[in-house]
Design an enzyme around this catalytic site. Structure first.
Site, PDB file in Angstrom:
ATOM      1  N   LYS A   1      -1.136   8.976  18.287  1.00 44.84           N
ATOM      2  CA  LYS A   1      -1.593   8.870  16.894  1.00 44.84           C
ATOM      3  C   LYS A   1      -3.074   8.525  16.850  1.00 44.84           C
ATOM      4  CE  LYS A   1      -1.022   8.292  12.298  1.00 44.84           C
ATOM      5  NZ  LYS A   1      -0.236   7.347  11.524  1.00 44.84           N
TER       6      LYS A   1
ATOM      7  N   SER B   1      -7.145   9.444   5.001  1.00 43.31           N
ATOM      8  CA  SER B   1      -7.182   8.115   4.395  1.00 43.31           C
ATOM      9  C   SER B   1      -8.589   7.527   4.476  1.00 43.31           C
ATOM     10  CB  SER B   1      -6.182   7.191   5.095  1.00 43.31           C
ATOM     11  OG  SER B   1      -6.471   7.118   6.472  1.00 43.31           O
TER      12      SER B   1
ATOM     13  N   GLY C   1       0.834  -1.201   0.000  1.00 46.87           N
ATOM     14  CA  GLY C   1       0.000   0.000   0.000  1.00 46.87           C
ATOM     15  C   GLY C   1       0.868   1.251   0.000  1.00 46.87           C
TER      16      GLY C   1
ATOM     17  N   ASN D   1      -6.235  10.256  14.856  1.00 47.76           N
ATOM     18  CA  ASN D   1      -6.992   9.484  13.868  1.00 47.76           C
ATOM     19  C   ASN D   1      -8.450   9.320  14.258  1.00 47.76           C
ATOM     20  OD1 ASN D   1      -4.990   9.003  11.990  1.00 47.76           O
ATOM     21  ND2 ASN D   1      -4.268   7.163  13.021  1.00 47.76           N
TER      22      ASN D   1
END
Lengths: 296, 296
Positions: free
Chosen positions: B178, B245, B9, B182
């Site tokens: 993180k 994303s 990816g 997110n």
């Protein structure tokens, strides 16, 4: 009978087309161009692939003196203040029928308390094609109840199979019943950008609907929460292939009725100290989509 | 040094391009076609309009025996179970670096507890253009911390200006830091279908972000909630013009990492009896968008 209709949106045009077949109807529009179109060509009603054109009179609402004894006000709730501000225009009107979503505007209607005031909900599916054409996508009914005074002239109206008119005693009940449906289906379909049916067919969306309903029912005076939920499910199913009006408003970058609908519930809840995190969240989402969503 | 990279990816290709400039890199892909492309043409790294092509080896992961002493695992969190199930393939690997979002997969990594296991977060912006090309849209860093054993061979890696590598002692801290970012930015941008910057620029969206943060902080072990909020705002601003994303996953009809990110927070909260209505609502929204959103 002479009937006035304030507002040339989907509901206004639908009423004009059906009432105009038996009565002398005048549509009061926001824009001169629309009034000219309607006066010149009539209103076109499209249903099941067939088109009927009905002659109506039309003129701009601003500054008009309404001469009809019976007037339907079909503007969006957020435009009710502007209608009330033009109180003098209604001097000769005896009976007013208000067909807005939500309940936050009812206080404003007290300026008309010396007239017969009726409120109602439109349970039809209708879609404005252009300034003089409306598509009747789903037959429901026009449900009316007196707010001030008597039903008066409105009681003389007769509907037909495609446009039945029903009366109820309890205006709060019919408005709450409509509000709870609108408060759940409209904001969710607009937020998720899906058809009404997706709220039933997609399991996680159905769960969202249940979560939102759970907050709304804490605020609105429901007699029977189970019945209210069943009605929401029923309407979702019956309109599975439709896009809600709020979906369409968001998709077309128009102002939505989020204030009138879920915003009203939020305010009522706040006034009573009820925490409504989901409602607040969803109201923000729709306000954001209205305001500054350059990507959407 | 020989380095293996599991996953082709955006993150896998970015690592292959940078590490491949100094080391002998083998990329283990899901699809044979991608491995063939990479082996034949190398990986192309595009940055600021320039393209660098780096030769790599490549083969399908399924059934492979990994011969590299150091292996980076870059698959999405929901594919970690499949990687762990192929435990035998890692017999000769001494050090594994896991670069997934979320924390729900950490338990599964215990099958590798006899090796050196490092976890890390990728603070780069990267975008997979095709099977062998990646665009480096934002320079950040690769932040690593040991989970089991020592950093071992991973500690010998040296980054460069465009791809700095940093070490931390506390793996939980870097993963939580993180995760909280997110958990707020990704689901909201995916739900609202807006760029990251809209969460700051559109006042009601910023309020939604604050509301969601308020629930997330009740669950995640934050040392300083104010600092965490400032970091979210800072990242939103620095990536204002980017699509997250999760936005991209939804826009392209792909599976999202909602389970790994907000789903993990929800589970942690539920286990401790904390009511998280907004998180539950947003998780449902993303699950719905993944599953059956025929309109979206």
């Amino acid at each position: 009978m002479n009937i006035g209709i304030v507002g040339g949106g989907a509901v206004g045009l639908l009423l004009a087309a059906y009432l105009g077949q038996r009565h002398k109807v005048t549509v009061y529009t926001r824009r001169l161009a629309q009034a000219e179109q309607l006066a010149k060509h009539g209103v076109s009603l499209k249903k099941n692939g067939e088109t009927v054109t009905v002659a109506v009179q039309a003129r701009p609402f601003a500054g008009a003196e309404l001469v009809e004894p019976l007037v339907f006000v079909t503007v969006k709730q957020y435009d009710i203040a502007a209608v009330c501000a033009q109180l003098d225009s209604f001097r000769r009107v005896r009976t007013l029928v208000f067909l807005q979503n939500g309940m936050g505007h009812l206080e404003q209607l007290s300026v008309f308390a010396d007239k017969n005031v009726v409120v109602g909900v439109v349970e039809h599916g209708a879609f404005k094609l252009d300034d003089r054409a409306v598509v009747h996508t789903g037959v429901g009914k026009l449900l009316l109840a007196p707010l001030y005074g008597s039903p008066a002239m409105a009681a003389e109206l007769s509907g037909d199979d495609d446009f039945p008119i029903e009366w109820a005693d309890d205006w709060e009940r019919i408005l709450v019943d409509k509000l709870i449906v609108n408060a759940v289906i409209n904001p969710l379909t607009a937020l998720l950008q899906v058809k009404n049916g997706a709220l039933l067919d997609v399991a996680p969306y159905r769960e969202m609907m249940a979560q939102l309903f759970d907050e709304v029912r804490q605020v609105l005076p429901l007699r029977d929460a189970g019945q209210a939920w069943q009605r929401i499910v029923h309407i979702c199913r019956n309109t599975a292939d439709n896009y809600s009006s709020m979906y369409m408003d968001v998709a077309n970058g128009r102002r939505t009725e989020i204030d009138a609908i879920l915003g009203y519930v939020l305010k009522q809840g706040e006034a009573r100290g009820i925490a409504l995190p989901l409602i607040r969240f969803v109201v923000c989402a729709l306000k954001g989509k209205e305001g500054g969503n350059a990507d959407g």
